[in-house]
Design an enzyme around this catalytic site. Structure first.
Site, PDB file in Angstrom:
ATOM      1  N   SER A  29      34.941  -5.338  47.190  1.00  0.00           N
ATOM      2  CA  SER A  29      33.733  -5.330  47.809  1.00  0.00           C
ATOM      3  C   SER A  29      33.728  -5.776  49.299  1.00  0.00           C
ATOM      4  O   SER A  29      32.831  -5.399  49.968  1.00  0.00           O
ATOM      5  CB  SER A  29      32.604  -5.876  46.860  1.00  0.00           C
ATOM      6  OG  SER A  29      33.208  -7.189  46.628  1.00  0.00           O
TER       7      SER A  29
ATOM      8  N   HIS B 260      31.771  -0.264  43.320  1.00  0.00           N
ATOM      9  CA  HIS B 260      31.430   0.278  44.619  1.00  0.00           C
ATOM     10  C   HIS B 260      31.969   1.700  44.772  1.00  0.00           C
ATOM     11  O   HIS B 260      31.772   2.509  45.713  1.00  0.00           O
ATOM     12  CB  HIS B 260      31.883  -0.487  45.754  1.00  0.00           C
ATOM     13  CG  HIS B 260      31.267  -1.655  45.954  1.00  0.00           C
ATOM     14  ND1 HIS B 260      30.241  -1.864  46.702  1.00  0.00           N
ATOM     15  CD2 HIS B 260      31.316  -2.955  45.342  1.00  0.00           C
ATOM     16  CE1 HIS B 260      29.680  -3.188  46.809  1.00  0.00           C
ATOM     17  NE2 HIS B 260      30.505  -3.843  46.201  1.00  0.00           N
TER      18      HIS B 260
ATOM     19  N   LYS C 147      24.035   0.146  43.342  1.00  0.00           N
ATOM     20  CA  LYS C 147      24.850   0.513  44.513  1.00  0.00           C
ATOM     21  C   LYS C 147      24.517   1.796  44.666  1.00  0.00           C
ATOM     22  O   LYS C 147      23.417   2.153  44.927  1.00  0.00           O
ATOM     23  CB  LYS C 147      26.142   0.095  44.378  1.00  0.00           C
ATOM     24  CG  LYS C 147      26.142  -1.514  44.706  1.00  0.00           C
ATOM     25  CD  LYS C 147      27.443  -2.274  44.157  1.00  0.00           C
ATOM     26  CE  LYS C 147      27.011  -3.712  44.370  1.00  0.00           C
ATOM     27  NZ  LYS C 147      27.965  -4.763  43.519  1.00  0.00           N
TER      28      LYS C 147
HETATM   29  C1  LIG Z   1      28.004  -5.847  42.981  1.00  0.00           C
HETATM   30  C2  LIG Z   1      29.150  -6.329  42.188  1.00  0.00           C
HETATM   31  C3  LIG Z   1      28.836  -6.492  40.847  1.00  0.00           C
HETATM   32  C4  LIG Z   1      27.646  -7.265  40.429  1.00  0.00           C
HETATM   33  O1  LIG Z   1      26.614  -6.265  40.025  1.00  0.00           O
HETATM   34  P1  LIG Z   1      25.104  -6.418  40.146  1.00  0.00           P
HETATM   35  O2  LIG Z   1      24.492  -5.406  39.171  1.00  0.00           O
HETATM   36  O3  LIG Z   1      24.820  -6.494  41.491  1.00  0.00           O
HETATM   37  O4  LIG Z   1      24.871  -7.825  39.342  1.00  0.00           O
HETATM   38  C5  LIG Z   1      29.951  -6.712  40.060  1.00  0.00           C
HETATM   39  N1  LIG Z   1      31.133  -6.406  40.432  1.00  0.00           N
HETATM   40  C6  LIG Z   1      31.715  -5.892  41.547  1.00  0.00           C
HETATM   41  C7  LIG Z   1      33.012  -5.615  42.066  1.00  0.00           C
HETATM   42  C8  LIG Z   1      30.646  -5.507  42.403  1.00  0.00           C
HETATM   43  O5  LIG Z   1      30.671  -5.326  43.591  1.00  0.00           O
END
Ligand SMILES: *Cc1c(COP(=O)(O)O)cnc(C)c1O
Length: 384
Positions: free
Chosen positions: A172, A200, A230
């Site tokens: 990320s 992502h 996302k």
């Molecule tokens: C954003 C993210 C999460 C968390 O997801 P949310 O739905 O925002 O709680 C978990 N793992 C990764 C790799 C992320 O980038």
């Protein structure tokens, strides 16, 4: 000293340390009109009128909230339909919805691992994966970023009865992608299960947008986590895999069991978003064009691009004051980028985290490039 006085002093000193290290974090109200290069709405679906309409309609049909947890009475038709659609999309037998990606990762690791398990994580894995490992009580080992030789060394040395390898799909803060084929191979060689968190990558990578694991079945990647906040533009997360895995999670994942089900309107909106991802590759293609255009322009300026071909395009500025100064200058021009510094990234690895979206117009990227070029010029005129 009264108890509460001692507490307040302890908290104040922790906060003061943040200030002293210049690591104080500010929330900003993200006002409409700011040019946003910090979010994760990669396909622009959070603002897609059909997704918005599906959410409104979902609330009218099913209620503003689910009213209970999934195992009580909160598991509605629309949740079930979304789970089926997600399973089919990812080529898995079943999928299970969680309220957030953070909770999905806590739940999976807590339900699957215990003190007889060793968990092997990429050093740059998301915080929720590290926290889930702590919660599980398993022994944790971290391997060097995308370094399968280091992973093999740790796996070979481990005598744990159960082994679980865990990696982000797309990292990320760096935008680079895990080598799924190698992770799958190494895991199988060492009798380890493999879990990929493709928060992502889903919706963005792969010919069908089903992420960095597209083409890898549940033999290769038995545990797949995806998030919906996302590229899908809504909120929540899911785990996909064989029926036995999902049944186990329903029985044992505490962050699944002891929480109110996702609002059904969100599930309805996500079903619509998923249909768009599957039927309309043009959003993904437009995003890919933006990524190429941004990289080409940034390269021409000699900006410190990372080796990323995903919508996450960090500029590795290195020191924290420099990163904060660039972000502030861009903000003055109405451009919002992420300023990422330790402890989110290692010391000396502060960066601007620029993210691109199909929602941007080419002119928006031109404005960003102009802003970055101005930062460069001002720095040259008056070096820190
Ligand atoms: C954003 C993210 C999460 C968390 O997801 P949310 O739905 O925002 O709680 C978990 N793992 C990764 C790799 C992320 O980038």
């Amino acid at each position: 000293m009264p108890v509460s006085e001692a507490w307040l002093q302890r908290l104040a000193s922790a906060r003061q340390q943040r200030v002293d290290h210049q690591r104080w974090r500010h929330r900003q109200v993200n006002t409409l009109g700011t040019l946003d290069f910090a979010g994760n709405d990669y396909l622009g679906l959070a603002h897609n009128p059909r997704v918005q309409a599906a959410q409104a309609e979902g609330a009218r049909r099913f209620g503003a909230g689910a009213g209970a947890s999934h195992l009580v009475s909160g598991h509605l038709e629309v949740h079930d339909a979304l789970e089926d659609a997600l399973a089919e999309w990812t080529g898995r037998q079943r999928a299970l919805l969680f309220s957030t990606g953070y909770m999905a990762n806590l739940g999976v690791l807590q339900a699957l691992a215990d003190s007889n398990t060793a968990i092997f994580q990429d050093r740059l894995n998301h915080a929720s994966l590290l926290d889930g490992a702590v919660l599980s009580g398993a022994r944790s080992r971290r391997f060097h970023h995308r370094d399968s030789a280091d992973l093999e060394r740790l796996l070979a040395r481990s005598s744990a009865p159960h082994k679980l390898v865990v990696s982000d799909g797309v990292f990320s803060m760096d935008g680079d992608v895990a080598d799924i084929a190698t992770l799958a191979h190494v895991s199988q060689q060492h009798n380890a299960w493999l879990m990929i968190d493709d928060a992502h990558g889903l919706g963005v990578l792969g010919a069908n947008g089903s992420g960095c694991v597209e083409g890898f079945d549940s033999q290769a990647v038995p545990i797949l986590v995806g998030t919906l906040g996302k590229a899908l533009g809504t909120a929540g997360a899911f785990v996909a895999g064989d029926a036995a895995l999902i049944e186990h999670l329903i029985q044992f994942a505490r962050s699944y069991i002891y929480t109110t089900a996702q609002p059904p309107s969100i599930a309805a909106a996500t079903l619509e978003a998923l249909a768009i991802v599957q039927r309309e590759p043009e959003h993904r293609q437009r995003l890919q064009r933006h990524i190429s255009y941004f990289r080409q322009q940034a390269q021409a300026l000699g900006l410190p691009l990372a080796d990323s071909h995903t919508p996450i395009q960090p500029l590795l500025l290195g020191n924290e004051p420099r990163t904060m100064a660039w972000a502030a200058k861009l903000a003055q021009r109405g451009i919002h980028v992420g300023a990422i510094r330790p402890p989110t990234v290692p010391n000396g690895a502060a960066r601007l985290r620029i993210t691109l979206s199909a929602r941007h117009k080419p002119e928006d990227i031109d404005r960003l490039i102009e802003g970055l070029s101005a930062c460069q010029r001002e720095e040259a005129a008056c070096p820190a």
